[in-house]
Design a protein around this motif. Structure first.
Motif, short mmCIF file in Angstrom:
data_model
loop_
_atom_site.label_atom_id
_atom_site.label_comp_id
_atom_site.label_asym_id
_atom_site.label_seq_id
_atom_site.Cartn_x
_atom_site.Cartn_y
_atom_site.Cartn_z
N TRP A 240 54.79 60.55 30.80
CA TRP A 240 55.06 61.77 30.27
C TRP A 240 54.29 62.75 31.13
O TRP A 240 54.59 63.98 31.61
CB TRP A 240 54.68 62.26 28.88
CG TRP A 240 55.07 61.18 28.01
CD1 TRP A 240 54.71 60.30 26.92
CD2 TRP A 240 56.64 61.47 27.72
NE1 TRP A 240 55.68 59.73 26.06
CE2 TRP A 240 56.73 60.24 26.59
CE3 TRP A 240 57.58 62.16 28.01
CZ2 TRP A 240 57.88 60.25 26.01
CZ3 TRP A 240 58.75 62.04 27.32
CH2 TRP A 240 58.99 60.99 26.31
N GLU A 241 53.13 62.08 31.99
CA GLU A 241 52.32 63.17 32.82
C GLU A 241 52.89 63.17 34.23
O GLU A 241 52.60 63.92 35.04
CB GLU A 241 51.12 62.46 32.79
CG GLU A 241 50.31 62.75 31.68
CD GLU A 241 48.77 62.02 31.73
OE1 GLU A 241 48.45 61.19 32.54
OE2 GLU A 241 48.03 62.21 30.61
N SER A 244 58.33 65.72 36.76
CA SER A 244 59.43 64.96 36.67
C SER A 244 60.43 66.12 36.79
O SER A 244 60.39 67.26 36.28
CB SER A 244 59.47 64.30 35.37
OG SER A 244 60.72 64.40 34.80
N THR A 263 53.55 63.72 23.92
CA THR A 263 54.71 64.28 24.09
C THR A 263 54.48 65.57 23.61
O THR A 263 54.91 66.73 24.34
CB THR A 263 55.98 63.90 23.39
OG1 THR A 263 55.91 62.22 23.41
CG2 THR A 263 57.26 64.28 24.20
N ASN A 266 51.56 67.99 25.37
CA ASN A 266 52.08 68.45 26.84
C ASN A 266 53.53 68.91 26.93
O ASN A 266 54.34 67.85 26.82
CB ASN A 266 51.68 67.50 27.79
CG ASN A 266 50.31 66.87 27.96
OD1 ASN A 266 49.33 67.79 27.76
ND2 ASN A 266 50.33 65.81 28.04
N ILE A 268 57.15 69.20 28.16
CA ILE A 268 57.63 68.72 29.15
C ILE A 268 58.96 69.33 29.47
O ILE A 268 59.60 69.93 28.42
CB ILE A 268 58.06 67.09 28.83
CG1 ILE A 268 58.51 66.96 27.40
CG2 ILE A 268 56.58 66.40 28.74
CD1 ILE A 268 59.13 65.67 26.93
N SER A 269 59.65 69.11 30.71
CA SER A 269 60.75 69.79 31.11
C SER A 269 62.12 69.40 30.82
O SER A 269 63.06 69.60 31.00
CB SER A 269 60.73 70.18 32.50
OG SER A 269 60.78 68.68 33.08
#
Length: 279
Positions: A240-241, A244, A263, A266, A268-269
């Motif tokens: 996840w970090e 990406s 998840t 943070n 996420i895109s």
């Protein structure tokens, strides 16, 4: 150049096409043309591009290759015969197409193993054999194709163990679609592929029980299909970090366990994530 595509033309392909000996490009795709390819097509020695997709050929693929091989194969760069009811097996005639850049045979009924001579297609960059009845281990023939950018072999009867050496020379690969076959990937825990993929679909492959750490090296991925791959692990924090570009991620039908609070902490895109049918 002769482009008659998408015109609802009916009947057989006329043998008189064989008189057009200056032709460099021929596109008859997306018509209602049926029957066999006329042998006179073999006279068109200057052909570089042939598109016979979405027709009703009902022909053996080896017959087509035998017509093209003697005179046309050396100069041909693109051969597209998708969804045209081809059957039979590929033969060693395929090895004659030494300058072929694009080979598209998807959605037919072609079967059997890939002939060894496939490995001679050293100029090949785009290969689509998906949705056929191919069998055997294709990487015995494909492993030497170092210029290959896009490989799609989904929906066949391919099987076998794929090892690091089988993928070592595929250094140009950006698209790898091989779902719906019966492959097992056997690589070491420190393996890092020589390619950088934007598209990866290995749905129904048998990966190791651990979450595939080699994904960490694939920092250009946009589409990731890892459904039904036997993962028994939790999703590691690094996944996840890692910065990406992923737009679609499918990890469904595995045995993934643990919490997904990382998840949620943070943002996420990734636009679409499928984690269904896990633990």
């Amino acid at each position: 150049e002769l482009d008659l595509s998408g015109n609802q033309l009916e009947g057989n392909i006329p043998t008189s096409l064989g008189n057009l000996t200056s032709l460099v490009e021929l596109d008859l795709s997306r018509n209602q043309l049926e029957g066999n390819i006329p042998t006179s097509l073999g006279n068109l020695c200057n052909l570089r591009v042939i598109d016979l997709s979405y027709l009703k050929l009902n022909q053996q693929v080896n017959e087509l290759l035998e017509i093209l091989a003697p005179c046309i194969s050396h100069g041909l760069t693109r051969l597209a015969v998708q969804s045209s009811r081809l059957s039979g097996h590929l033969t060693d005639h395929i090895g004659a197409f030494k300058n072929i850049d694009t080979l598209l045979f998807s959605n037919n009924s072609i079967g059997g193993a890939l002939p060894r001579s496939f490995g001679k297609l050293s100029s090949l960059r785009y290969l689509d054999l998906s949705m056929n009845k191919f069998s055997g281990n294709p990487f015995e023939s494909l492993r030497s194709l170092s210029k290959l950018l896009s490989l799609h072999i989904d929906g066949n009867l391919f099987h076998g163990v794929v090892k690091e050496d089988d993928l070592a020379n595929l250094t140009s690969l950006t698209e790898f679609g091989a779902s719906g076959n019966n492959f097992t990937l056997k690589v070491g825990p420190n393996w890092r592929p020589n390619f950088r993929l934007s598209y990866l679909d290995v749905t129904s492959w048998q990966l190791s029980p651990n979450f595939p750490s080699w994904i960490q090296s694939q920092n250009k991925l946009q589409y990731v299909g890892l459904s039904n791959t036997g993962i028994l692990d939790s999703i590691p924090t690094w996944f996840w970090e890692t910065p990406s570009q992923i737009l679609y991620l499918n990890l469904s039908y595995n045995h993934i366990h643990g919490e997904i609070e990382t998840t949620l902490k943070n943002p996420i895109s990734i636009q679409t994530i499928d984690l269904s049918s896990n633990h």
